[in-house]
Enzyme design. Sequence first.
Site, PDB file in Angstrom:
ATOM      1  N   TYR A 149      51.511 -15.646 -56.553  1.00 53.75           N
ATOM      2  CA  TYR A 149      52.452 -16.466 -57.319  1.00 53.75           C
ATOM      3  C   TYR A 149      51.802 -17.246 -58.457  1.00 53.75           C
ATOM      4  CZ  TYR A 149      56.016 -15.531 -53.883  1.00 53.75           C
ATOM      5  OH  TYR A 149      56.919 -14.907 -53.081  1.00 53.75           O
ATOM      6  N   LYS A 216      48.058 -10.658 -43.523  1.00 54.60           N
ATOM      7  CA  LYS A 216      47.992  -9.196 -43.611  1.00 54.60           C
ATOM      8  C   LYS A 216      46.509  -8.817 -43.753  1.00 54.60           C
ATOM      9  CE  LYS A 216      49.960  -5.193 -43.946  1.00 54.60           C
ATOM     10  NZ  LYS A 216      50.404  -4.528 -42.721  1.00 54.60           N
ATOM     11  N   ASP A 267      53.530  -7.768 -40.705  1.00 52.27           N
ATOM     12  CA  ASP A 267      54.592  -6.799 -40.394  1.00 52.27           C
ATOM     13  C   ASP A 267      54.997  -6.907 -38.929  1.00 52.27           C
ATOM     14  OD1 ASP A 267      51.876  -5.907 -40.530  1.00 52.27           O
ATOM     15  OD2 ASP A 267      52.492  -3.929 -39.902  1.00 52.27           O
TER      16      ASP A 267
END
Length: 400
Positions: A149, A216, A267
Amino acid sequence: MGDRIDFRDGRWVVPDRPVIPFIEGDGTGPDIWRASRRVFDAVVEKVSRGKRRVEWLEVLAGEKAFQQTGNWLPEETLENIRRYRVAIKGPLTTPVGGGIRSLNVALRQLLDLYACIRPVRYFAGVPSPMREPEKLDVVVYRENTEDVYTGVEYAAGSPEATRLLVFLRDQFGAKIREGSALGIKPMSRFGSQRLVVKAIEYAIKARRPSVTLVHKGNIMKFTEGAFREWGYEVAKERFGDKTVSEAETTKGKGAAGRVVIKDRIADSMFQQVLLRPEEYSVIATPNLNGDYLSDACVAQIGGLGMAPGGNVGDGFAVFEATHGTAPKYAGLDKVNPGAVLLSGAMMFEELGWSDSADAIIRGLSGAIAARRVTYDLARQMPGATEVSTSQFAECIIDHV
Ligand code: NAP
């Protein structure tokens, strides 16, 4: 006349009559703000037996600011929020077309509001797609200043992307397809650890059983993987006697009242919040994971109408509903003020006025249980009576 909230030695110092700036917001913002303020004032007065009162200070942003000052985000608004440290805002129109500074971005940069906090809990009676929505009760701490971001991104074929690509290929042997767009994902120990510290401090204070680091790191080892490492590291260094890692608890020691620090790959976490929601309590996660995960969690408990949020730094905080301005209902006294009310509850909780926060939640739960609700809930709740925004507020006050 009120007094300023202060922040000393890492703690809020809150006077009995704090000045709190508010932005009522565009579209349905004024309807919602009117009702919410009525609830806040009634609740604070009731639980403190008249000892405390918020001195609300209106500051301008969005359409109202533009009409009155010709500026969508006057400097005075930013200055007042900085001066008074804690503020609450309704939704603002995002004007289409460039050149307009976003209030959220401006505040995030000015006040370094590095933690985006989203509590997600179910209110009995609210329509949800889940069979047992009450099992999800989490507070998501999303890092707010780093990750993809930061806007370090170069368009495909641009001179910057081309030069960077050549550099990465020639200097580091990186294999990147010719003509690719490139984005950079910066994540630091400093930025990750201060976020995890906030989440752990909250878990200890609120007696929450665990903090889960969601990352992740199996794929992005040096960014997301480092977030995990840095998270465990700071938990051990700063909160060694109050936390325990999940790995240690499974070695037979048990948690013994300490906050369990665990981690999950992002996930898998999306499955976990659906399949084993009761195993999660506080979640600490980098910016992008947090963006997706918080909305996914909110959907489980019935959607954005009841979703509050807070952007918090060290000694500064801004609370807001996460929905938009719902402009087609503006001025109709129709929409649900629940998200702004819950943002206010978060704000009072943060400032140590937990009795007021609890009372707001009690009142809201009571009104929903009595099935006197705004249109959005009424249309999905069999046997409910639809009430206006202001009637809903009165009903909430009756149930405090
Ligand atoms: P929106 O204002 O959130 O509205 C979308 C729909 O969500 C509404 O039509 C309504 O559904 C439902 N809804 C939203 N708030 C509700 C409430 N308080 N009570 C009941 N239902 C509610 O999203 P949008 O139409 O995409 O955006 C409108 C404007 O808001 C845009 O200018 C956008 O940029 C801005 N925005 C601001 C913020 C912010 O300031 N934080 C956040 C998001 C969007 P039904 O039509 O089904 O009744």
